[in-house]
Design a protein around this motif. Structure first.
Motif, PDB file in Angstrom:
ATOM      1  N   ARG A 419       0.817  -1.206   0.000  1.00 38.81           N
ATOM      2  CA  ARG A 419       0.000   0.000   0.000  1.00 38.81           C
ATOM      3  C   ARG A 419       0.858   1.266   0.000  1.00 38.81           C
ATOM      4  O   ARG A 419       0.491   2.265  -0.638  1.00 38.81           O
ATOM      5  CB  ARG A 419      -0.927  -0.014   1.211  1.00 38.81           C
ATOM      6  N   HIS A 420       1.994   1.248   0.691  1.00 41.67           N
ATOM      7  CA  HIS A 420       2.756   2.476   0.908  1.00 41.67           C
ATOM      8  C   HIS A 420       4.114   2.493   0.208  1.00 41.67           C
ATOM      9  O   HIS A 420       4.926   3.389   0.470  1.00 41.67           O
ATOM     10  CB  HIS A 420       2.932   2.716   2.404  1.00 41.67           C
ATOM     11  N   ALA A 433      -2.732  -0.858   8.499  1.00 39.02           N
ATOM     12  CA  ALA A 433      -2.446  -2.016   7.657  1.00 39.02           C
ATOM     13  C   ALA A 433      -2.506  -3.300   8.476  1.00 39.02           C
ATOM     14  O   ALA A 433      -3.001  -4.337   8.001  1.00 39.02           O
ATOM     15  CB  ALA A 433      -1.074  -1.856   6.996  1.00 39.02           C
TER      16      ALA A 433
END
Length: 866
Positions: A419-420, A433
């Motif tokens: 995601r990051h 998360a």
């Protein structure tokens, strides 16, 4: 050129987390051209900048001690009135939304004693940019949420600096007139400026390669002075092991074609994770049996792993702002701890990690410098590279992993990375998360990031023989800390078991979640009262207070199947005796002696674990168990118990010392454990007062084929007055005087010795020709070790306080970061008697009154006095 200065230069600004706002300008691309020279380096920086949002604010580029020689915008040279200086920052009003900014500055690396930015070290030119060192190299928005792609070109004298390294992958290189050459490196991954790195020098390479799980071959290089190449094998193997482990455990593959490490002698930290070019303090790269102890070998392995793991937990996903520092450091410490456990003994590694946590972080949490894992404010960010950020931060990740279990934790970490990736993230992003990937509610758990202080958990076991039930009452509290007088209950996971006294076993471990101020848990089927084993594996970073008798603790020290809980029971046996003796109670030491004998002779136990379990708690740890620390009484009680254990078990120590001697050096876990246990046996033998103790210690020192046994024997001798002590110290010095890292051990051993004249000896060592304030390792080896020597540092005369304060004042003018790290021991004045407290406060006040004090030291000392 206009010059806008702050109206109050004497009051440094306080930075608050809640004041965060996104950058006004982004810098997607930066090109750096270095003309390198130790006396005069020119840096030309070309920044592609883009406006972030609809605003008319100027471009502000941070600087520190820089003066622009040129400022250009879109190829046009600006005149003085078109830019201005606001303090150290360069301010350029800009129309439109995108521009190319070019600046030229000149640096003198050989005069940079702060070791931040670009500096000279042992013939090398190298950089250190975390946290805010890049602004000492060029003008730039020096904040971690500015992610840029870097192209770097270096030009230098080819004879003096034949090797030119930077981040990423090499692109091209060539020769220039007048004996100069150049090299260009390109890093395709956007990164914050704190990860920029450059090294130039005459270096040799330990070369190897690693094939990733997708089949790519990565070229590996460890760059050192030519004479140090034979001491790099262990570091290279650690790097390859780390790469394989991260693929196996986290599914993370290295992403560049080249991975380089450079070892430098002068470094404020242990190492730095710069993308593709890690720069290391040489003490965490160089190792061989002649100069490195087993602890050194383990340190090399752990730090190499830590910096490599940062490639994902810190580089590919970085911090939005410095308040999120534990996002990368806590997670990466957790990762390197698990890696080291997999490489050796899980039980011993956990004991070692908890010992460090208690010695450093628990003290921090109980003093004036206490702060949350995610701080709310700071004056100097370098002061927040603390045990709370690193070690307590790792414990938070460990608790999440425990609550989730391996599969769900892996799902959460995969989600976090995916995601990051390529972003500047926050601690909250990580927790989210984990919640989503692991399917768990962590709303209350977030308090671990927000509240400072170490929770205390009171455990009371109540047995009802008629109902055959057991009630476990748990009560939690957190002492007030600066700025946080009142605390909310934490979510505390406690691994717990109830032992049947008759059979010496339990019926199974339970994970209890303590979420309230008071909470009870009931267990059925106990005709007889069981014995409580709680916080097994140190499942939560808390202080547990439980009323367990010496008999019950002795039972657990013999029967608990959790290695940490077994170790903890043994340590608590010793603590109870020693704290009682200091308080004037005559607690029988028989249970301690018997438990040590039984543990040391148990054939089922690993020698490394035995050595940890039978070691007496440190004087500093004993002080932490008391409302007011009495250094003299603690030292006397500990020495007396150590002597009694030595005397009563003298034949056992002689047998262990003889039987644990190896025929040759090995780094196998079994060999390292044998050396550790042999050294403990020697310590007890000498402490017993036996006539041949010093002779045995000197023989081990003289005959050792490895530094582990040699330095341990030297340290044992250093605690006492004997001819053998002086002879060993002289031999050690003459043998290693030309090896800086090993000579550090000579200084450290004497500074940490329990010798009656340590204070005077340290004062003498500070005047030694080989002592220097310019090298952080040497400062830490003498004054850092001395400040951790509770009995000597807290000498009632106050001489120890004065010496450390003198060092801080002198060092602050050279290297403020290293100076600031010496201040916390003086800040614990509230824990001591009035006489010592007055002396410590006086030294803090003297430091604070020093003209021109850095904000690094001023913040630490000011908070310590408040």
């Amino acid at each position: 050129m206009a010059d806008i200065q702050s109206t109050n230069a004497a009051a440094p600004a306080i930075i608050h987390r809640q004041d965060y706002s996104p950058p006004d300008w982004f810098v997607p691309e930066i090109s750096l051209d270095f003309t390198l020279d130790p006396a005069s380096t020119q840096v030309r920086a070309t920044l592609s900048v883009t406006r972030n949002g609809a605003h008319e604010r100027p471009l502000i580029l941070d600087g520190d001690g820089l003066s622009p020689m040129e400022v250009q915008v879109d190829g046009r040279l600006l005149q003085g009135g078109e830019w201005m200086m606001k303090g150290d920052a360069l301010v350029i009003p800009l129309p439109g939304d995108a521009h190319q900014i070019e600046t030229l500055v000149e640096l003198a690396p050989e005069n940079n004693s702060k070791l931040m930015g670009l500096y000279a070290s042992g013939g090398l030119l190298c950089t250190q940019c975390e946290a805010e060192g890049f602004r000492r190299i060029t003008f730039f928005p020096d904040r971690p949420d500015i992610l840029s792609r870097y192209s770097v070109c270096m030009e230098a004298d080819q004879t003096r600096y034949p090797i030119l390294l930077s981040n990423g992958d090499p692109v091209e290189q060539g020769s220039l007139p007048n004996g100069r050459h150049w090299a260009r490196w390109n890093d395709p991954f956007p990164k914050p400026c704190y990860l920029f790195a450059l090294v130039a020098g005459d270096l040799s390479c330990k070369a190897d390669s690693f094939v990733t799980m997708s089949g790519r071959t990565v070229r590996l290089g460890i760059w050192v002075k030519e004479g140090d190449l034979p001491r790099t094998d262990h570091a290279m193997q650690a790097l390859k092991n780390s790469m394989a482990w991260d693929e196996r455990v986290y599914g993370r593959e290295y992403d560049l074609d080249v991975f380089n490490i450079v070892a430098v002698a002068d470094f404020n930290f242990g190492a730095m994770e710069n993308k593709g070019l890690n720069i290391f303090n040489s003490r965490y790269i160089l190792a061989d049996p002649e100069t490195a102890t087993d602890i050194d070998y383990d340190g090399v392995e752990a730090v190499v792993a830590h910096e490599y793991f940062h490639n994902w937990s810190g580089n590919r996903v970085t911090c939005r702002d410095w308040f999120q520092l534990s996002l990368k450091e806590g997670f990466t410490v957790f990762r390197d701890q698990n890696f080291s456990a997999d490489m050796g003994s899980h039980a011993v590694k956990r004991i070692e990690d908890v010992r460090v946590l208690r010695a450093a972080q628990f003290q921090e949490d109980s003093g004036p410098l206490a702060h949350p894992v995610r701080p709310e404010s700071y004056i100097e960010i370098s002061n927040f590279y603390t045990a709370t950020i690193y070690n307590k931060g790792a414990e938070l990740i460990r608790m999440i992993a425990l609550m989730l279990g391996p599969d769900r934790f892996r799902a959460g970490s995969d989600l976090y990375f995916d995601r990051h990736d390529g972003q500047a993230a926050t601690c909250e992003d990580f927790v989210k998360a984990m919640e989503e990937g692991g399917g768990i509610d962590l709303r209350q758990f977030r308090r671990w990031y927000e509240q400072a202080g170490t929770p205390h958990v009171r455990a009371t076991l109540r047995h009802d023989p008629a109902a055959q039930t057991v009630e476990l009452l748990l009560e939690q509290s957190i002492p007030p800390t600066p700025g946080q007088p009142d605390k909310q209950p934490m979510a505390i996971p406690l691994r717990t078991a109830l032992f049947d006294r008759a059979v010496g076993r339990h019926r199974g471990e339970t994970l209890l979640m303590l979420t309230q101020a008071q909470q009870s848990f009931t267990f059925s089927g106990f005709a007889d009262a069981p014995i409580l084993s709680i916080n097994r594996g140190f499942s939560a970073p808390v202080i547990v207070e439980a009323d367990r008798s010496q008999t019950e603790l002795a039972f657990l020290s013999a029967h608990d199947d959790d290695p940490f809980a077994r170790y903890e029971a043994m340590q608590q046996l010793m603590v109870n005796v020693l704290v009682g003796r200091v308080a004037g109670q005559n607690i029988d030491e028989g249970a301690v002696v018997a438990a040590i004998r039984d543990t040391a002779t148990d054939p089922k136990l690993d020698p490394a674990f035995i050595a940890e379990a039978i070691r007496l708690p440190s004087e500093a740890y004993l002080g932490d168990q008391m409302a007011q620390v009495d250094p003299d009484a603690i030292h006397a009680a500990r020495d007396a118990l150590q002597q009694r254990i030595g005397q009563q078990l003298e034949p056992l120590w002689r047998d262990i010392h003889a039987n644990m001697k190896a025929n040759g050096f090995s780094l196998s876990p079994a060999a390292k454990g044998a050396r550790k246990l042999r050294n403990i046996a020697l310590l007890y033998l000498v402490a017993s007062g036996t006539d041949d103790g010093p002779t045995m210690a000197f023989s081990q020192f003289d005959e050792a084929d490895n530094m582990t046994e040699r330095q341990s024997a030297l340290a044992t001798l250093a605690n006492n007055i004997s001819n053998e002590r002086e002879a060993a110290l002289d031999i050690f010095y003459n043998r290693y005087r030309s090896d800086a890292l090993t000579l550090d051990k000579w200084f450290q051993t004497q500074a940490f010795a329990s010798h009656p004249d340590t204070v005077d000896l340290v004062e003498e060592l500070a005047r030694h020709p080989d002592f220097t304030l310019s090298n952080p390792n040497r400062v830490r080896s003498l004054f850092g070790a001395f400040a951790g020597n509770q009995w000597a540092f807290h000498h009632k005369s106050g001489k120890g306080y004065r010496m450390v304060a003198d060092c801080i004042i002198a060092l602050d003018k050279i290297n403020p970061q290293t100076a600031a790290r010496l201040a916390p021991p003086l800040g614990r004045w509230r824990r001591f008697d009035e006489g010592r407290a007055v002396l410590m406060r006086a030294e803090l006040q003297r430091i604070l009154a020093e003209p021109g004090l850095s904000k690094d030291v001023a913040e630490q000392v000011g908070k310590s006095l408040n």
